[in-house]
Design a protein around this motif. Sequence first.
Motif, short mmCIF file in Angstrom:
data_model
loop_
_atom_site.label_atom_id
_atom_site.label_comp_id
_atom_site.label_asym_id
_atom_site.label_seq_id
_atom_site.Cartn_x
_atom_site.Cartn_y
_atom_site.Cartn_z
N LEU A 99 5.00 43.79 -9.17
CA LEU A 99 4.51 44.01 -7.81
C LEU A 99 3.28 43.11 -7.65
O LEU A 99 2.26 43.35 -8.29
N ALA A 100 3.40 42.07 -6.84
CA ALA A 100 2.34 41.05 -6.84
C ALA A 100 1.90 40.63 -5.45
O ALA A 100 2.67 40.69 -4.48
N LEU A 101 0.65 40.23 -5.37
CA LEU A 101 0.10 39.59 -4.18
C LEU A 101 -0.20 38.13 -4.52
O LEU A 101 -0.48 37.79 -5.68
N GLU A 102 -0.17 37.29 -3.49
CA GLU A 102 -0.54 35.88 -3.68
C GLU A 102 -2.04 35.79 -3.95
O GLU A 102 -2.84 36.47 -3.28
N ASN A 103 -2.43 34.95 -4.88
CA ASN A 103 -3.85 34.74 -5.14
C ASN A 103 -4.47 33.96 -3.99
O ASN A 103 -3.91 32.95 -3.56
N PRO A 104 -5.60 34.41 -3.45
CA PRO A 104 -6.25 33.64 -2.37
C PRO A 104 -6.74 32.30 -2.88
O PRO A 104 -7.03 32.14 -4.07
N SER A 105 -6.82 31.33 -1.99
CA SER A 105 -7.30 30.00 -2.39
C SER A 105 -8.79 30.06 -2.72
O SER A 105 -9.51 30.92 -2.23
N LYS A 106 -9.23 29.13 -3.54
CA LYS A 106 -10.64 29.10 -3.93
C LYS A 106 -11.54 28.75 -2.74
O LYS A 106 -12.72 29.08 -2.72
N VAL A 107 -10.96 28.11 -1.75
CA VAL A 107 -11.73 27.73 -0.57
C VAL A 107 -12.01 28.94 0.32
O VAL A 107 -13.08 29.06 0.91
N ASN A 108 -11.05 29.84 0.40
CA ASN A 108 -11.17 30.96 1.33
C ASN A 108 -11.06 32.29 0.58
O ASN A 108 -10.19 33.10 0.84
N ARG A 109 -11.99 32.50 -0.36
CA ARG A 109 -11.91 33.69 -1.20
C ARG A 109 -12.59 34.88 -0.52
O ARG A 109 -13.71 34.74 -0.02
N PRO A 110 -11.95 36.04 -0.54
CA PRO A 110 -12.60 37.23 0.00
C PRO A 110 -13.64 37.76 -0.98
O PRO A 110 -13.63 37.38 -2.15
N PRO A 111 -14.55 38.62 -0.55
CA PRO A 111 -15.46 39.27 -1.50
C PRO A 111 -14.66 39.99 -2.58
O PRO A 111 -13.54 40.48 -2.33
#
Length: 343
Positions: free
Chosen positions: A120-132
């Motif tokens: 069960l996986a989510l896509e990793n956010p990009s390093k440019v637009n990382r959430p807290p």
Amino acid sequence: MHGILIIAPNWIGDAVMTQPLLAHLKTQFPNSKIDVLASVWVAPIYRACTEVNEVIDAHFEHKKLQWDLRKQLAKKIAGKKYQACFVLPNSFKSALIPWLANIPFRIGYRGELRFGLINLALENPSKVNRPPMVEHYLALSSLLQEDQQAIPRKLTPTLNVSSAAQESVEKKLSNLKIPSQTLYIFCPGAEYGPSKRWPTDHFAKLAQELIQENSTNQIILLGGKGDQAISQEIASQANQASRIHNWSGTTTLDEAIALIGMAKAVISNDSGLMHIAAALRTPQVAIFGSSDPAHTPPLSDKAKVIWLNLPCSPCHKKECPLGHLQCLKDISPEQVLATLNTL
């Protein structure tokens, strides 16, 4: 969901950022038991989380697979019949144990060839637009629930001091006749690298100014064994032997949590101890250099961040690529003292 296992991150600050996920899982599944598998240096964070039923210490070593150890841990974990596991590090090896233990739901972010190990996986956010980071970990809980609106958006980490650690540090302070009412904690280290460390002479000057302001003020320098040398440098430069105490490398993390919890204020770089101070609601000044306070801020209404936001920052480099480290050198001890006095 009766049994949930958490594979903890390997950094102290990241571990603190996972507490809201634990709190939310406890709200989602109030009858569940949440256990955490953590490396020995991070395990004290989870002993300070009321949501955790059991902390399983793992003697992991950085950058080593330790296949036999992982198989042993998987065998132990398989007997506990967990229904779900949250794999919080992004590495391939961190996903091996829950897969070997045959835990049905293995939840995490995609990455490092983990297809199949994580189901069960989510896509990793990009390093440019990382959430807290809190939101990053909290988002994983959506994979076990249908109502996306139920995920809280503004949770702040909360830790609790163990009574054993509290007694231990109170005894140490009493033996040295250090009153906790006038105790300031300096955290001059940052595991990541020099580009996160405020200069030692600035820390030393701040120590002198605090003691000049009030002769009863006492300062304890906290950190790991790797911070002993820079802590000693600060103590020597400040030349206030009776008022400044280098405890770096001589306290356990449990004791460090207790000390931070009783301090009048904490002055730190962007580090794991900064996040601990925020989670304990201790007044603090957090000094940022190469990192981004929008991504990893101290989540506390008692925290003040000092960041110059120079054109070259945040660079996220371990050492200043331009060689001048102005993002930290230009933050003066007087500025930090003035900010401290607003707390």
